[in-house]
Design an enzyme around this catalytic site. Structure first.
Site: not given
Ligand code: AMP
Length: 331
Positions: A111, A195, A198
């Site tokens: 970040k 990965k 968003k």
């Molecule tokens: P976030 O959208 O970053 O708040 O992530 C919310 C949940 O989604 C967390 O448990 C992350 O580990 C999972 N997550 C987000 N992006 C990925 C991805 N590309 N692959 C696997 N898990 C993901």
């Protein structure tokens, strides 16, 4: 009964990474464990402080959780900001979190690179807030994707430190809930560079609410390589993202067909992409139908959040009372 906690930042809509990394595992666990699922609206302040967007996307995330099958009759669904015990625990934990260890966290360093104009204290202490989110219910399991592995390791450090400092075993050490093969999920983006997420551009992510035309467009533009040149070669890194996505949404015989044609060097990536797009659309269709139903049911959404907040506060209140007592505050 073991307690499970999972959450998703309320910065917009859910994508396939969220679904396969966190939500899918939670769907199985809500039948067998005591589950808490929250919308991490405080977390989104570290990158997107916009009141109107926050309000809209919190509602959207709730709708999409439920459309995926997270059932308020089985799991407690709530907004992080409805539970004042979470920021209180976060503040208390911050007193035992060292700046040096927080500065070494990979996601913080990333970040700092990506948003040098907004390196706020919330970004630095993100793993502490995440720890508070988990241990506020004394959770043992956290269904998360591989990207959260380091944060969970820190959560275990903070728990061990707290338990040691205050001579207690009140908090269990939280572990990532792994799939049956012991792996944590990492869903790749369509550009193959990392990965699905968003923050790295909308085009490399498939959102649960993307309509069929958009899904086809995004998948057909996905990055590929120039194709295999030797028979029976392992899948190259430059194309593995499409195979990984295929494995998530397509039937095994379809996956096998493309593995075979790759091994025989007769694969046509155009066909693979068309198939992948149609299988993603088939996967998303029932979720999107549910999204439409829920969008029209404001009363149910309100009820779910109100009831969820009440139940989550019962559990959080007990934790905070115990923590305050352990730490020597008047209760
Ligand atoms: P976030 O959208 O970053 O708040 O992530 C919310 C949940 O989604 C967390 O448990 C992350 O580990 C999972 N997550 C987000 N992006 C990925 C991805 N590309 N692959 C696997 N898990 C993901």
């Amino acid at each position: 009964m073991d307690i499970v906690v999972s959450g998703i930042r309320s910065t917009g809509r859910l994508h396939l990474g969220n679904y396969f990394g966190a939500v899918r595992q939670f769907l199985g666990m809500q039948r067998t464990h005591q589950c808490y699922f929250f919308i991490a609206d405080y977390h989104s302040l570290t990158t997107h402080p916009d009141p109107a967007a926050l309000r809209a996307s919190t509602r959207q995330v709730l709708i999409e959780y439920m459309a995926c099958g997270i059932d308020p009759g089985k799991a407690v669904i709530y907004r992080q900001s409805d539970i004042p015990e979470i920021p209180e625990l976060y503040m208390l934990l911050n007193m035992h979190a060292y700046v040096g260890e927080l500065e070494r966290v990979a996601s913080f360093k990333e970040k700092v690179r990506k948003q040098p104009g907004n390196v706020n204290a919330g970004l630095l202490t993100y793993p502490v807030l995440m720890t508070a989110d988990i241990i506020i219910h004394r959770a043992r399991w956290v269904p998360v994707g591989k990207d959260q592995e380091q944060h969970l390791e820190m959560a275990r450090n903070f728990v061990q430190r707290f338990n040691r400092l205050y001579g207690t075993d009140f908090f269990p050490e939280p572990y990532p809930f792994r799939q049956s093969d012991g792996q944590m999920v990492k869903v790749p983006g369509l550009d193959g560079s990392g990965k699905m997420g968003k923050s790295d551009g909308e085009a490399q992510a498939i959102f649960l609410s993307d309509d069929p035309t958009l899904v086809r467009k995004k998948v057909m533009r996905a990055v590929t390589d120039s194709g295999p040149t030797t028979e029976n070669a392992p899948i190259a890194d430059t194309i593995s993202h499409l195979f990984q996505l295929l494995e998530l949404v397509s039937p095994p015989d379809v996956v096998q067909h493309y593995l075979d044609t790759y091994a025989q060097c007769s694969i046509r990536y155009g066909d693979l992409k068309k198939q992948l797009a149609e299988d993603i659309i088939a996967f998303l269709t029932p979720i999107q139908e549910q999204i439409k139903v829920l969008e029209a049911d404001e009363a149910q959404l309100k009820r779910v959040l109100n009831e969820g907040a009440e139940k989550a506060r019962q559990s959080a209140g007990y934790t905070l009372r115990t923590v305050r007592e352990l730490m020597g505050f008047n209760t």
